[in-house]
Design a protein around this motif. Structure first.
Motif, PDB file in Angstrom:
ATOM      1  N   MET A   1       0.845  -1.185   0.000  1.00 11.29           N
ATOM      2  CA  MET A   1       0.000   0.000   0.000  1.00 11.29           C
ATOM      3  C   MET A   1       0.883   1.238   0.000  1.00 11.29           C
ATOM      4  SD  MET A   1      -2.950  -1.047   2.742  1.00 11.29           S
ATOM      5  CE  MET A   1      -3.760  -2.638   2.671  1.00 11.29           C
ATOM      6  N   SER A   2       0.610   2.173  -0.876  1.00 17.89           N
ATOM      7  CA  SER A   2       1.453   3.350  -1.032  1.00 17.89           C
ATOM      8  C   SER A   2       0.680   4.612  -0.680  1.00 17.89           C
ATOM      9  CB  SER A   2       1.961   3.451  -2.475  1.00 17.89           C
ATOM     10  OG  SER A   2       2.710   2.317  -2.829  1.00 17.89           O
ATOM     11  N   TRP A   3       1.334   5.508   0.085  1.00 13.56           N
ATOM     12  CA  TRP A   3       0.740   6.777   0.472  1.00 13.56           C
ATOM     13  C   TRP A   3       1.323   7.865  -0.399  1.00 13.56           C
ATOM     14  CZ3 TRP A   3      -2.946   9.476   2.140  1.00 13.56           C
ATOM     15  CH2 TRP A   3      -2.801  10.706   2.763  1.00 13.56           C
ATOM     16  N   SER A   4       0.464   8.613  -1.082  1.00 13.05           N
ATOM     17  CA  SER A   4       0.924   9.621  -2.023  1.00 13.05           C
ATOM     18  C   SER A   4       0.491  11.000  -1.577  1.00 13.05           C
ATOM     19  CB  SER A   4       0.373   9.343  -3.428  1.00 13.05           C
ATOM     20  OG  SER A   4       0.646  10.415  -4.300  1.00 13.05           O
ATOM     21  N   TYR A   5       1.440  11.916  -1.440  1.00 12.07           N
ATOM     22  CA  TYR A   5       1.058  13.315  -1.281  1.00 12.07           C
ATOM     23  C   TYR A   5       1.951  14.206  -2.140  1.00 12.07           C
ATOM     24  CZ  TYR A   5       4.525  13.404   2.634  1.00 12.07           C
ATOM     25  OH  TYR A   5       5.640  13.289   3.424  1.00 12.07           O
ATOM     26  N   ASP A   6       2.082  13.799  -3.391  1.00  9.23           N
ATOM     27  CA  ASP A   6       2.726  14.599  -4.408  1.00  9.23           C
ATOM     28  C   ASP A   6       2.023  15.958  -4.501  1.00  9.23           C
ATOM     29  OD1 ASP A   6       3.589  15.784  -6.767  1.00  9.23           O
ATOM     30  OD2 ASP A   6       3.717  13.892  -7.846  1.00  9.23           O
ATOM     31  N   SER A   7       2.800  17.029  -4.460  1.00  9.50           N
ATOM     32  CA  SER A   7       2.206  18.374  -4.458  1.00  9.50           C
ATOM     33  C   SER A   7       1.439  18.676  -5.744  1.00  9.50           C
ATOM     34  CB  SER A   7       3.298  19.429  -4.248  1.00  9.50           C
ATOM     35  OG  SER A   7       4.262  19.363  -5.285  1.00  9.50           O
ATOM     36  N   SER A   8       1.653  17.878  -6.791  1.00  6.91           N
ATOM     37  CA  SER A   8       0.918  18.107  -8.032  1.00  6.91           C
ATOM     38  C   SER A   8      -0.504  17.571  -7.973  1.00  6.91           C
ATOM     39  CB  SER A   8       1.654  17.453  -9.213  1.00  6.91           C
ATOM     40  OG  SER A   8       1.673  16.038  -9.076  1.00  6.91           O
ATOM     41  N   SER A   9      -0.814  16.750  -6.966  1.00  4.60           N
ATOM     42  CA  SER A   9      -2.159  16.192  -6.814  1.00  4.60           C
ATOM     43  C   SER A   9      -2.972  17.069  -5.873  1.00  4.60           C
ATOM     44  CB  SER A   9      -2.088  14.772  -6.255  1.00  4.60           C
ATOM     45  OG  SER A   9      -3.383  14.313  -5.902  1.00  4.60           O
ATOM     46  N   ASP A  66       4.164  15.896   7.327  1.00  9.73           N
ATOM     47  CA  ASP A  66       3.772  14.511   7.086  1.00  9.73           C
ATOM     48  C   ASP A  66       2.348  14.195   7.538  1.00  9.73           C
ATOM     49  OD1 ASP A  66       6.150  13.907   5.919  1.00  9.73           O
ATOM     50  OD2 ASP A  66       7.015  12.870   7.638  1.00  9.73           O
ATOM     51  N   HIS A  67       1.830  14.943   8.517  1.00  9.31           N
ATOM     52  CA  HIS A  67       0.516  14.607   9.071  1.00  9.31           C
ATOM     53  C   HIS A  67      -0.494  15.745   9.016  1.00  9.31           C
ATOM     54  CE1 HIS A  67       1.994  10.757  10.396  1.00  9.31           C
ATOM     55  NE2 HIS A  67       2.985  11.335  11.037  1.00  9.31           N
ATOM     56  N   ALA A  68      -0.066  16.968   8.767  1.00  7.68           N
ATOM     57  CA  ALA A  68      -0.996  18.097   8.723  1.00  7.68           C
ATOM     58  C   ALA A  68      -1.360  18.396   7.267  1.00  7.68           C
ATOM     59  CB  ALA A  68      -0.386  19.333   9.373  1.00  7.68           C
ATOM     60  N   GLU A  83      -5.496  16.822  10.697  1.00  5.66           N
ATOM     61  CA  GLU A  83      -4.421  15.961  11.181  1.00  5.66           C
ATOM     62  C   GLU A  83      -4.729  14.547  10.702  1.00  5.66           C
ATOM     63  OE1 GLU A  83      -2.478  14.332  15.371  1.00  5.66           O
ATOM     64  OE2 GLU A  83      -3.863  16.030  15.392  1.00  5.66           O
ATOM     65  N   ARG A  84      -3.855  13.971   9.909  1.00  2.27           N
ATOM     66  CA  ARG A  84      -4.133  12.686   9.267  1.00  2.27           C
ATOM     67  C   ARG A  84      -3.018  11.692   9.584  1.00  2.27           C
ATOM     68  NH1 ARG A  84      -5.565  12.469   2.873  1.00  2.27           N
ATOM     69  NH2 ARG A  84      -7.251  13.784   3.662  1.00  2.27           N
ATOM     70  N   HIS A  85      -3.404  10.552  10.117  1.00  6.67           N
ATOM     71  CA  HIS A  85      -2.442   9.492  10.432  1.00  6.67           C
ATOM     72  C   HIS A  85      -2.912   8.191   9.780  1.00  6.67           C
ATOM     73  CE1 HIS A  85      -0.098  11.710  13.489  1.00  6.67           C
ATOM     74  NE2 HIS A  85      -1.249  12.328  13.700  1.00  6.67           N
ATOM     75  N   ILE A  86      -2.013   7.535   9.068  1.00  6.68           N
ATOM     76  CA  ILE A  86      -2.290   6.243   8.446  1.00  6.68           C
ATOM     77  C   ILE A  86      -1.266   5.249   8.988  1.00  6.68           C
ATOM     78  CG2 ILE A  86      -2.431   4.962   6.281  1.00  6.68           C
ATOM     79  CD1 ILE A  86      -3.167   7.589   4.914  1.00  6.68           C
ATOM     80  N   GLU A  87      -1.770   4.235   9.689  1.00 14.23           N
ATOM     81  CA  GLU A  87      -0.907   3.268  10.365  1.00 14.23           C
ATOM     82  C   GLU A  87      -1.099   1.880   9.763  1.00 14.23           C
ATOM     83  OE1 GLU A  87      -0.378   1.217  14.800  1.00 14.23           O
ATOM     84  OE2 GLU A  87      -1.816   2.852  14.484  1.00 14.23           O
ATOM     85  N   THR A  88      -0.006   1.234   9.426  1.00 13.43           N
ATOM     86  CA  THR A  88      -0.061  -0.137   8.949  1.00 13.43           C
ATOM     87  C   THR A  88      -0.150  -1.076  10.143  1.00 13.43           C
ATOM     88  OG1 THR A  88       1.263   0.409   6.995  1.00 13.43           O
ATOM     89  CG2 THR A  88       1.134  -1.906   7.620  1.00 13.43           C
TER      90      THR A  88
END
Length: 243
Positions: A1-9, A66-68, A83-88
């Motif tokens: 599972m991949s977390w994406s926060y590319d600024s272009s999205s 990373d979380h805000a 505030e966003r947290h994704i935990e495996t």
């Protein structure tokens, strides 16, 4: 599972999600709905500004760190800080936590359901080549779900599935769900495979200034309808409810 926060999205999101056997379950930036990206969290309207569809003018989400996540209105002002947290949890399970806070009172809203609508919150868009899918909740099992409340919602096909669990501390728990496996409005011959924990489905919600609004979800993948049962899913939810 991949977390994406590319600024272009315009929306940070999780893609791809895979089943225990390695099947890719999620789909991102589809031609019919390019703003739908794997697993994401958004609200249709914040004081009338659209944070869901990406048709100008629209609101976007950008990472402060990373979380805000800042929810930026079309005029450039900040509507909400998330505030966003994704935990495996393990190789088939993630926990998603979102906390929304606004500096000023805002109203979170949706397009009222009219054969479509009601959506907003945690959403998942499934792969278009995912065969034999159906959507199950505690009370329903079929091709659609339109506002029925349930502690969980499962989207499964013959070879793979994903279950979304709604935590008992979430606003308006058990949440209404909205989704379908095939929708003519999407103008595609492929399965749509969309599900949404639609907490605004029946009515809007006021978010008071400085008052955090917290959501917790568990997303668990499995190897399809044959490996799924309502009783096992209920037990999974009970385990999550104690977290």
């Amino acid at each position: 599972m991949s977390w994406s926060y590319d600024s272009s999205s315009p929306k940070p999101h999780l893609h791809p999600l895979t089943s225990p056997s390695g099947r890719v379950l999620s789909r991102s930036e589809t031609p019919d709905h390019p703003w739908q990206r794997g697993l994401w969290f958004a609200v249709k309207f914040v004081d009338g500004d659209n944070f869901w569809e990406e048709v100008e003018p629209f609101g976007s989400q950008r990472h402060r760190d990373d979380h805000a996540v800042e929810w930026v209105r079309p005029d450039g002002s900040i509507a909400i800080v998330e505030e966003r947290h994704i935990e495996t949890v393990d190789d088939r399970t993630i926990d998603w936590t979102t906390v929304l806070t606004a500096d000023d009172d805002v109203v979170l809203d949706r397009t009222p359901y009219q054969g479509w609508g009601g959506y907003g919150g945690l959403a998942f868009r499934g792969a278009g080549d995912w065969p034999g899918t159906r959507i199950a909740t505690e009370a329903t099992d079929g091709p659609t779900v339109t506002g029925e409340r349930s502690r969980w919602c499962d989207l499964s096909g013959s070879d793979a599935g994903v279950t979304l669990h709604d935590h008992p501390d979430n606003p308006r728990h058990p949440t209404p769900w909205y989704g379908d496996v095939a929708n003519a409005l999407y103008d595609t011959d492929e399965p749509t495979n969309f599900v949404n924990a639609a907490f605004l489905f029946h009515e809007p919600m006021r978010l008071d200034a400085g008052t955090p609004l917290r959501f917790r979800f568990r997303v668990r993948t499995h190897d399809g309808v044959a490996s799924w049962s309502a009783s096992d899913t209920g037990a999974d939810w009970e385990e999550f409810s104690d977290v």
